[in-house]
Design a protein around this motif. Structure first.
Motif, PDB file in Angstrom:
ATOM      1  N   SER A  92       0.847  -1.188   0.000  1.00  0.00           N
ATOM      2  CA  SER A  92       0.000   0.000   0.000  1.00  0.00           C
ATOM      3  C   SER A  92       0.891   1.248   0.000  1.00  0.00           C
ATOM      4  N   PRO A  93       0.874   2.009  -1.140  1.00  0.00           N
ATOM      5  CA  PRO A  93      -0.121   2.001  -2.217  1.00  0.00           C
ATOM      6  C   PRO A  93       0.329   1.375  -3.539  1.00  0.00           C
ATOM      7  N   LEU A  94       1.604   1.016  -3.698  1.00  0.00           N
ATOM      8  CA  LEU A  94       2.112   0.663  -5.025  1.00  0.00           C
ATOM      9  C   LEU A  94       1.589  -0.661  -5.558  1.00  0.00           C
ATOM     10  N   GLY A  95       1.145  -1.559  -4.681  1.00  0.00           N
ATOM     11  CA  GLY A  95       0.556  -2.811  -5.135  1.00  0.00           C
ATOM     12  C   GLY A  95       1.546  -3.901  -5.459  1.00  0.00           C
TER      13      GLY A  95
ATOM     14  N   VAL B  80       0.152   0.708 -15.956  1.00  0.00           N
ATOM     15  CA  VAL B  80      -0.472   0.294 -14.703  1.00  0.00           C
ATOM     16  C   VAL B  80       0.426  -0.708 -13.991  1.00  0.00           C
ATOM     17  N   SER B  81       0.289  -0.760 -12.675  1.00  0.00           N
ATOM     18  CA  SER B  81       0.983  -1.767 -11.867  1.00  0.00           C
ATOM     19  C   SER B  81       0.116  -2.081 -10.652  1.00  0.00           C
ATOM     20  N   GLY B  82       0.394  -3.212 -10.039  1.00  0.00           N
ATOM     21  CA  GLY B  82      -0.361  -3.612  -8.863  1.00  0.00           C
ATOM     22  C   GLY B  82      -1.747  -4.131  -9.163  1.00  0.00           C
ATOM     23  N   GLN B  83      -2.038  -4.374 -10.448  1.00  0.00           N
ATOM     24  CA  GLN B  83      -3.385  -4.800 -10.830  1.00  0.00           C
ATOM     25  C   GLN B  83      -3.612  -6.284 -10.618  1.00  0.00           C
TER      26      GLN B  83
END
Length: 484
Positions: A266-269, A408-411
Motif C-alpha cells: 500500500s499504495p504501489l501494489g 499500470v501496476s499492482g493490478q
C-alpha cells in the motif's frame, strides 16, 4: 546417472501434505527443499515430465506447482534453460529452526493515538477501495447472526473474553491455517475492530518514546501517524519493485519494529518477493525487532491463490500478523484481528481493556457462525470474481480510449491499482482536473515521505458498477490525452 542439485529434487519423498491434495503436497515438498537449502539458489529443478514420473503425478499438476513457485518468487522459468531456484535463503533462517527467538522487551504505554485515513466511498470514482456492500449476502448473514444469538448462553453476553470470543478466534485460526499457511491457535489471536486498531494497540503497548519505527515509503499514512503520536522516531524505508528495501533496513538495526504490507503493498501494489521476505525476517532476528504484517486485502488475488503470509515463514516468532474483515465483507462490520507472539499478549490485552476498544459480542457471534458454516469462503470466491471482472472492464476501457498514454501496476491483486501518468505530468494538476470532472484521485506523491516517484495516481474500482466504470473510465482516458 543424475548428478547435481536437480537430482536432489528427484529424491525428495512426497510429504504428508499430500493429504491436503496432490498439488499442495508437491508444492510443499519443493518449497521446503528451497527454504531448507536442499535446493540452493541457482540450482536447476528437473522437468515436470521427469518429476511427474518420479512422483506419480500428472504433468498438469506439476505445471501448476511450478507456476505457483514462480509467481511467489521461489524459481525462475526460462525457455531453453529450465526452472531454476532464485530465492536467496539467509543462513540465519535455517538456523532459526522451530525455537522462538528471544523476544524484544515491551512496556505498556498509555499515550493516546488515533489517525484518520483517506476517505473512501462506495460509488465514487476512483476512491472506491472498499468491499462492495451490494455484493454482501445479507440473508446469509442474518441467518448466521440469528442462529448464533439463539444458541448463545446469557452469560456470554455480559462477560465476553477480552481477547475476543473463543469461537470466533477458533474459526479465524482455522482459516489462517487453511488459506494463509500460518501455524497458529486461537490462543494466539486477539480480536480488534480492524487493522487500524491493531497498529494503534502496538503503538501504545510496544513503542517507547524515541524508538525507531520503520515504515514503507510510500506507505500507509495512518501507521506513520500512529507511531509518531506514540513518540516513535519514524523512519521511511524505500519500496522497490520487490517490496520494502531490505538492504536499506540494514542501516536501522536499532529499530523497534518495521511495518510492512507484503501481499499487495500500500499504495504501489507490488508483492514482497520471497528473497526479500527472508531477508526481512533475518533482519528482525538480528535487530531484535518486531515485524508488523498488515495483510489488508490479500484475499483478492486475481492471478492465482493468495500468496502465503509472511507470518507463514516466521520461525522466530517475530511477525505480528494483522487482518480485517472490514475490507473483505463490509466496511461497517468493524471486526479485525491480530496474531501476536506470547510475550506481547498481556501488554496488548491490558491496553485493549484500558482503552475500552473491545469489539461487540453480537458481531463476533454472527461472524463466528458465518465462518463456521462456510459462507465466508463462498462469498470470497464470488466477490473475487466480481472484482476481477470490474478490474478487467476498467483496464479494457482505458486500453481502448487512451492507448499508450499510461502504464499500470499492482493490478494483479487487491482493491486498487496504480495508474502511472505520462512523463512530465503534474500529479496535483491532474487530480484537480479529474475532480472538475467528478473523479476523485489520490496522487502517489501524497503517500511519500522522502522518495520521489514518477507521477501516478491510485485507482479504486471494486465498489463501482459496470456503468460507473465505463462512464468514469472514458472520462479518465480523455484526461490522459490532455496531458502534454
Amino acid at each position: 546417472m543424475r548428478t547435481g542439485k536437480a537430482a536432489i529434487a528427484l529424491d525428495l519423498p512426497l510429504p504428508t501434505a499430500l493429504a491436503q491434495g496432490k498439488q499442495q503436497g508437491a508444492y510443499a515438498a519443493l518449497r521446503d527443499a528451497i527454504l531448507d537449502k536442499r535446493l540452493a539458489a541457482g540450482s536447476r529443478l528437473p522437468s515436470t515430465r521427469t518429476l511427474a514420473e518420479r512422483w506419480q503425478l500428472s504433468r498438469g499438476t506439476l505445471e501448476l506447482v511450478f507456476e505457483r513457485l514462480r509467481d511467489e518468487g521461489y524459481v525462475n522459468r526460462v525457455a531453453g534453460s529450465g526452472t531454476r531456484v532464485c530465492a536467496v535463503v539467509p543462513d540465519a533462517f535455517i538456523a532459526a529452526g522451530s525455537e522462538p527467538a528471544a523476544a524484544p522487551a515491551c512496556q505498556p504505554l498509555s499515550a493516546p493515538g488515533t489517525a484518520s485515513g483517506a476517505s473512501v466511498q462506495v460509488g465514487v470514482p476512483f476512491v472506491a477501495r472498499l468491499a462492495d456492500p451490494a455484493l454482501f449476502p445479507l440473508k446469509a448473514w442474518s441467518q448466521a447472526l440469528a442462529k448464533a444469538l439463539a444458541t448463545a448462553p446469557a452469560a456470554l453476553l455480559s462477560s465476553p473474553d477480552a481477547a475476543g470470543l473463543p469461537a470466533l478466534r477458533e474459526q479465524i485460526a482455522d482459516y489462517l491455517r487453511r488459506y494463509r499457511g500460518i501455524r497458529c491457535t486461537a490462543q494466539d489471536l486477539i480480536v480488534t475492530s480492524g487493522i487500524r486498531q491493531c497498529i494503534d494497540l502496538l503503538a501504545r503497548s510496544v513503542i517507547r518514546p524515541g524508538d525507531k519505527a520503520c515504515v514503507e515509503d510510500p506507505g500507509y499514512r495512518t501507521a506513520r501517524s500512529l507511531f509518531a503520536r506514540a513518540g516513535a522516531q519514524v523512519v521511511a524505508v524505500p519500496v522497490t519493485a520487490e517490496g520494502i528495501d531490505a538492504q536499506a533496513l540494514e542501516r536501522h538495526l536499532d529499530a523497534r519494529l518495521a511495518c510492512v504490507t507484503p501481499a499487495h503493498q500500500s499504495p504501489l501494489g507490488v508483492t514482497l518477493s520471497v528473497s526479500r521476505r527472508l531477508m526481512l525476517l533475518d533482519w528482525a532476528t538480528r535487530a531484535d525487532a518486531w515485524i508488523v504484517e498488515d495483510d489488508y486485502d490479500s484475499e483478492f488475488n486475481y492471478n492465482n491463490a493468495p500468496l502465503p503470509a509472511l507470518k507463514a515463514l516466521d520461525h522466530g516468532d517475530r511477525v505480528i500478523y494483522c487482518g480485517s474483515f472490514n475490507k473483505t465483507l463490509f466496511a461497517g462490520l468493524r471486526v479485525g484481528f491480530m496474531l501476536v507472539p506470547a510475550s506481547l499478549r498481556a501488554p496488548l490485552l491490558a491496553t485493549l481493556q484500558g482503552t475500552g476498544g473491545a469489539v461487540g459480542v453480537t458481531e463476533q457471534l454472527g461472524l463466528a457462525e458465518y465462518l463456521a458454516n462456510g459462507s465466508f469462503v463462498r462469498y470470497l470466491r464470488q466477490a473475487r470474481q466480481a472484482y476481477q471482472q470490474r478490474r478487467d472492464l476498467l483496464l479494457a476501457c482505458l486500453a481502448e480510449h487512451a492507448p499508450g498514454r499510461y502504464e499500470v501496476s499492482g493490478q494483479q491483486a487487491g482493491l486498487h491499482f496504480v495508474l502511472w501518468l505520462p512523463t512530465g505530468a503534474d500529479e496535483q494538476d491532474f487530480c484537480q482536473r479529474a475532480a472538475d470532472q467528478g473523479l476523485q484521485l489520490q496522487p502517489i506523491g501524497s503517500f511519500c515521505q522522502q522518495v520521489q516517484l514518477r507521477p501516478a495516481v491510485m485507482i479504486g474500482f471494486t465498489a463501482l458498477s459496470d456503468a460507473q466504470l465505463r462512464f468514469a473510465g472514458r472520462k479518465l482516458a480523455a484526461l490522459l490525452y490532455e496531458v502534454s
